[in-house]
Design a protein around this motif. Structure first.
Motif, PDB file in Angstrom:
ATOM      1  N   PHE A 291       0.853  -1.190   0.000  1.00 38.05           N
ATOM      2  CA  PHE A 291       0.000   0.000   0.000  1.00 38.05           C
ATOM      3  C   PHE A 291       0.883   1.232   0.000  1.00 38.05           C
ATOM      4  N   ASN A 292       0.510   2.215  -0.836  1.00 38.81           N
ATOM      5  CA  ASN A 292       1.324   3.419  -0.952  1.00 38.81           C
ATOM      6  C   ASN A 292       0.441   4.600  -1.337  1.00 38.81           C
ATOM      7  N   VAL A 361      -6.850  21.118  -5.711  1.00 37.64           N
ATOM      8  CA  VAL A 361      -6.517  22.473  -6.151  1.00 37.64           C
ATOM      9  C   VAL A 361      -6.598  23.393  -4.932  1.00 37.64           C
ATOM     10  N   PRO A 362      -5.482  23.990  -4.488  1.00 34.11           N
ATOM     11  CA  PRO A 362      -5.531  24.896  -3.337  1.00 34.11           C
ATOM     12  C   PRO A 362      -6.159  26.227  -3.723  1.00 34.11           C
ATOM     13  N   GLN A 363      -6.877  26.816  -2.755  1.00 36.96           N
ATOM     14  CA  GLN A 363      -7.542  28.095  -3.000  1.00 36.96           C
ATOM     15  C   GLN A 363      -6.800  29.274  -2.369  1.00 36.96           C
ATOM     16  N   PHE A 364      -6.030  28.997  -1.299  1.00 33.24           N
ATOM     17  CA  PHE A 364      -5.385  30.088  -0.563  1.00 33.24           C
ATOM     18  C   PHE A 364      -3.933  29.731  -0.264  1.00 33.24           C
ATOM     19  N   LYS A 365      -3.159  30.750  -0.005  1.00 34.74           N
ATOM     20  CA  LYS A 365      -1.755  30.593   0.346  1.00 34.74           C
ATOM     21  C   LYS A 365      -1.640  29.988   1.744  1.00 34.74           C
ATOM     22  N   GLY A 366      -0.637  29.128   1.937  1.00 36.86           N
ATOM     23  CA  GLY A 366      -0.432  28.520   3.242  1.00 36.86           C
ATOM     24  C   GLY A 366       0.136  27.122   3.123  1.00 36.86           C
ATOM     25  N   LYS A 367       0.343  26.471   4.268  1.00 39.21           N
ATOM     26  CA  LYS A 367       0.854  25.100   4.320  1.00 39.21           C
ATOM     27  C   LYS A 367      -0.218  24.216   4.942  1.00 39.21           C
ATOM     28  N   TYR A 368      -0.584  23.142   4.235  1.00 42.11           N
ATOM     29  CA  TYR A 368      -1.701  22.314   4.648  1.00 42.11           C
ATOM     30  C   TYR A 368      -1.253  20.858   4.798  1.00 42.11           C
ATOM     31  N   LYS A 369      -1.808  20.209   5.813  1.00 44.43           N
ATOM     32  CA  LYS A 369      -1.464  18.807   6.089  1.00 44.43           C
ATOM     33  C   LYS A 369      -2.538  17.886   5.536  1.00 44.43           C
ATOM     34  N   ILE A 370      -2.085  16.845   4.823  1.00 43.45           N
ATOM     35  CA  ILE A 370      -2.977  15.766   4.379  1.00 43.45           C
ATOM     36  C   ILE A 370      -2.752  14.600   5.332  1.00 43.45           C
ATOM     37  N   PRO A 371      -3.750  14.258   6.147  1.00 44.17           N
ATOM     38  CA  PRO A 371      -3.532  13.241   7.185  1.00 44.17           C
ATOM     39  C   PRO A 371      -3.139  11.889   6.605  1.00 44.17           C
ATOM     40  N   LYS A 372      -2.477  11.074   7.435  1.00 43.91           N
ATOM     41  CA  LYS A 372      -2.039   9.739   7.043  1.00 43.91           C
ATOM     42  C   LYS A 372      -3.240   8.853   6.705  1.00 43.91           C
ATOM     43  N   ILE A 388      -1.366  -1.314   7.069  1.00 43.55           N
ATOM     44  CA  ILE A 388      -0.264  -0.474   6.580  1.00 43.55           C
ATOM     45  C   ILE A 388      -0.722   0.972   6.679  1.00 43.55           C
ATOM     46  N   THR A 389       0.072   1.814   7.340  1.00 42.98           N
ATOM     47  CA  THR A 389      -0.266   3.224   7.522  1.00 42.98           C
ATOM     48  C   THR A 389       0.823   4.091   6.905  1.00 42.98           C
ATOM     49  N   THR A 390       0.429   5.054   6.090  1.00 44.66           N
ATOM     50  CA  THR A 390       1.386   5.958   5.447  1.00 44.66           C
ATOM     51  C   THR A 390       1.694   7.138   6.380  1.00 44.66           C
ATOM     52  N   ASP A 391       2.648   7.958   5.992  1.00 47.54           N
ATOM     53  CA  ASP A 391       2.990   9.161   6.752  1.00 47.54           C
ATOM     54  C   ASP A 391       2.114  10.336   6.323  1.00 47.54           C
ATOM     55  N   ASP A 392       2.066  11.359   7.199  1.00 42.15           N
ATOM     56  CA  ASP A 392       1.379  12.595   6.828  1.00 42.15           C
ATOM     57  C   ASP A 392       2.092  13.253   5.649  1.00 42.15           C
TER      58      ASP A 392
END
Length: 589
Positions: A291-292, A361-372, A388-392
Motif C-alpha cells: 500500500f502506498n 486544487v488549493p484556494q489560498f496561500k499557506g501550508k496544509y497537512k494531508i492526514p495519514k 499499513i499506515t502511510t505518513d502525513d
C-alpha cells in the motif's frame, strides 16, 4: 568389407547400450481397486536382454484365468536403445480385502532380479452386464469427467481454482466432444482462465494410468459462507469402443457411440474471516498486498493542481474491495477520484494493482497537512490481519490569496430573526368547489382536420427544395470540409466559450480543448509532453509552419494570461484565434 565393419560397429554400440542399462524387473496392474467379480491384468517386464528362468508369484488369494503371455520389444530412437521382455497374467480375486501380490523373479547374468510388492484392494461385487463387451459399460469404465478443486475450505475472499479434466484410458478412443451444460458458480466471483490448446497429458485416476486433457479452468472467490455447490459440467462424447470381435485380418473391430458424461458436484464450505483482531477500516481485502500514497507536487501556487495517488498492489481479490479514501483540508478543493486497474488473472491467481487518483486544487496561500491513510487486509496464509499506515503529507502553497479568518464572531452562534408573514404563507382549506362540464369538439370537419390534410401536399415541394439545396451544398467539397472543421472546432471549444469572462476558468478550458483536439485527431497523449514535442509531431504530419506557430502561440497565451490582467475583449480574440487554428489544422490533418 567396409559395410561389414559398419554393421559390426552399430551392433556393438547397440549391445553396449542395452547392457549398460541397470537391470529392473518392473510390475504394473490394470487397477488398484476392483470388485470381487472383476478381473485384474498384471504385467512383469525386464528391461535387459538375457533374462531367463522367470518365476512368477504364487498369486495366493487369486485365481489365474490366463497367462503367462510373453512379448519382446526393442527400439532405438535418437540414439537411445530400449528393450522390454514382458510376462502378462489375468487374475480373479478369491476374497475381499487388501490383497498382497508378492514379488516375481528372473535370473540375469548369474544374479536374481526381483520385482516389488503390490497391494490391491478388493471390494464387494459390482454390477457388470451380462455382456462384458457392452459399449456403454466399456465407456463408463474407461472415461471419467472430473472436477478438481484446489481447496474446499477457503476463507471468504480467498481465491481457489476448479479444473475440469477428461480422463480417457488407452482402451478406447475419443472422436468428438461438446459441452452441453456449463458449470454454474453461484456464490462465487469467478473468472475463466484461458487455456492454450488442449495438450494431452499422462496422469493417474483411482491409481490407474490415464491420458487426460484440461477442458476448463476457472478462478473462484467465495463471497459468502455456507455450503456452496459447484454444479456439474455435462458433455456429449463420441467414443470408439472395442466390440470384442476381430476382422478378417485380426484387427479389433470398434464401434462409435455417443454418450453423455457429467462431472460430480463439488461442495465448497468457505470460512468466515475471524472477528478477533479485525481492524475497523477493513473493507474485504484478502491476499498479500503493498500500500502506498504519493503526492505528485508538494509545492504549488494557488489554483495549480496536484495529484494524490492511492495505490494497492500485490496478489489477492483486487477487484472485490474498496480503496481507502483521502481526507483533505477544506482549503484544498478535492475532486472525485479516477480509478485505474492493472489486474492480471492467470493460473497463479489475481495479481496487479488498483489505484485511485485525486486531483486537489488549493484556494489560498499557506501550508496544509494531508492526514495519514491506513489500509488493512487479511492474509489467508498466516490467518491474520495486517494494517499499513502511510505518513502525513504536506502541501505548501507559496502564491495566492491570503486566508482571512474572522475571530470576532463564532461560527456556531445563531442569530434570532422575526418571522415575517407575507399573507400567502398559509391558506384556508377550500370547503366548496364548482364543477363545470368540459367541452369537446369533434375532430372531423375541424380546422385542424383540414390543416393536416394539406400537410402532405406542402411537404413534397419543401422536401424537394431542401434536397436540392443539400445536394448543392454536398457537391461543394471545399465548403463541406470547411463546415465540418468549424463544427469540430465548436465541439472542442464549447466549454471554453461557456467560461468567457472568467479568466482562469476560460484559459484552463481553452488549453484543455487544444490538448483534447490533438489527442482525438492524432491519438496521442499531449498533457505531459512539451510544446517542442507537439511542434515535432505536427511537422511530421506535414502541417505548415504558420499554422503550427499559431497553435503554439495560443497555448503559450493560455499559460501567460492566467497571471496577467486580461479584458473580455482579449479573451474573445483568443477564442476566435483558437477556433481558426483548429479549423486550419483539421484541413491539413
Amino acid at each position: 568389407m567396409k559395410l561389414k565393419i559398419y554393421i559390426s560397429f552399430i551392433i556393438s554400440i547397440l549391445s553396449y547400450s542395452i547392457f549398460a542399462q541397470q537391470a529392473e524387473l518392473s510390475v504394473s496392474i490394470s487397477k488398484n481397486t476392483l470388485g470381487l467379480n472383476e478381473r485384474l491384468r498384471i504385467e512383469f517386464s525386464i528391461n535387459k536382454q538375457g533374462g531367463d528362468n522367470f518365476t512368477p508369484p504364487k498369486f495366493k488369494d487369486f485365481k489365474v484365468i490366463a497367462g503367462p503371455s510373453q512379448s519382446v520389444s526393442q527400439s532405438w530412437i535418437n540414439g537411445k536403445v530400449t528393450f522390454s521382455q514382458s510376462y502378462t497374467y489375468i487374475l480373479k480375486p478369491n476374497r475381499k480385502g487388501e490383497l498382497i501380490i508378492e514379488p516375481a523373479s528372473i535370473e540375469l547374468n548369474g544374479s536374481t532380479v526381483n520385482s516389488k510388492y503390490l497391494k490391491v484392494v478388493v471390494t464387494d461385487p459390482i454390477d457388470i452386464p451380462d455382456d462384458p463387451n457392452d459399449p456403454e459399460y466399456i465407456a463408463n469404465q474407461n472415461i471419467h469427467l472430473v472436477a478438481e478443486v484446489t481447496k474446499t475450505n477457503p476463507y471468504v475472499g480467498e481465491g481457489i481454482y476448479v479444473e475440469y479434466r477428461l480422463y480417457v484410458s488407452e482402451n478406447v478412443s475419443v472422436y468428438d466432444t461438446s459441452v452441453t451444460e456449463a458449470p454454474q458458480y453461484n456464490g462465487f466471483w469467478n473468472q475463466e482462465i484461458q487455456i492454450d490448446g488442449y495438450p494431452v497429458k499422462m496422469g493417474k485416476y483411482n491409481g490407474q494410468n490415464y491420458r487426460y486433457i484440461v477442458l476448463q479452468k476457472a478462478l473462484l472467490v467465495p463471497t459468502k459462507t455456507g455450503n456452496l455447490t459447484i454444479d456439474p459440467m455435462k458433455m456429449d462424447i463420441v467414443i470408439g469402443v472395442p466390440t470384442g470381435r476381430a476382422d478378417f485380418f485380426g484387427n479389433v473391430i470398434t464401434k462409435n457411440i455417443r454418450k453423455e458424461f457429467a462431472s460430480p458436484k463439488k461442495t465448497i464450505n468457505p470460512k468466515e474471516l475471524p472477528m478477533n483482531g479485525k481492524p475497523e477500516n477493513f473493507t474485504g481485502a484478502v491476499g498479500e498486498f503493498n500500500f502506498n500514497v504519493t503526492l505528485s507536487k508538494e509545492v504549488l501556487k494557488a489554483n495549480e493542481s496536484s495529484q494524490i495517488k492511492v495505490d494497492v498492489s500485490g496478489k489477492g481479490n483486487l477487484k472485490l474491495f474498496e480503496l481507502p479514501t483521502v481526507e483533505t483540508p477544506t482549503e484544498l478543493e478535492k475532486y472525485q477520484p479516477e480509478r485505474k486497474e492493472n489486474v492480471r488473472i492467470s493460473a497463479d491467481g489475481i495479481s496487479g494493482s488498483v489505484s485511485d487518483s485525486y486531483t486537489i486544487v488549493p484556494q489560498f496561500k499557506g501550508k496544509y497537512k494531508i492526514p495519514k491513510v491506513s489500509f488493512s487486509y487479511f492474509n489467508p496464509k498466516l490467518g491474520t490481519y495486517k494494517t499499513i499506515t502511510t505518513d502525513d503529507m504536506y502541501v505548501d502553497v507559496l502564491e495566492g490569496k491570503e486566508l482571512v479568518t474572522n475571530n470576532t464572531t463564532s461560527s456556531n452562534t445563531v442569530e434570532k430573526q422575526e418571522v415575517v408573514s407575507l399573507g400567502n404563507n398559509f391558506r384556508y382549506i377550500q370547503t366548496k368547489t364548482v364543477f363545470q362540464p368540459k367541452k369537446t369538439e369533434d375532430f372531423y370537419n375541424s380546422n385542424l382536420f383540414y390543416l393536416l390534410l394539406l400537410v402532405p401536399f406542402l411537404a413534397i415541394p419543401i422536401s424537394i427544395f431542401i434536397g436540392k439545396r443539400n445536394e448543392a451544398r454536398n457537391s461543394d467539397l471545399a465548403g463541406l470540409r470547411l463546415r465540418k472543421a468549424e463544427k469540430l472546432a465548436r465541439k472542442f471549444l464549447s466549454e471554453a466559450q461557456k467560461q468567457l469572462g472568467k479568466k482562469e476558468a476560460f484559459y484552463e478550458a481553452l488549453e484543455r480543448a487544444l490538448h483534447n483536439y490533438l489527442k482525438a485527431r492524432l491519438n496521442i497523449e499531449t498533457a505531459d509532453i512539451s510544446k517542442e514535442k507537439i511542434t515535432q509531431i505536427l511537422e511530421e504530419k506535414k502541417v505548415d509552419a504558420e499554422t503550427i506557430t499559431k497553435f503554439i502561440e495560443v497555448l503559450q497565451a493560455s499559460d501567460f494570461a492566467r497571471y496577467t490582467p486580461v479584458t473580455n475583449t482579449e479573451m474573445n480574440k483568443e477564442f476566435e484565434k483558437a477556433k481558426q487554428v483548429i479549423v486550419q489544422l483539421d484541413k491539413q490533418l
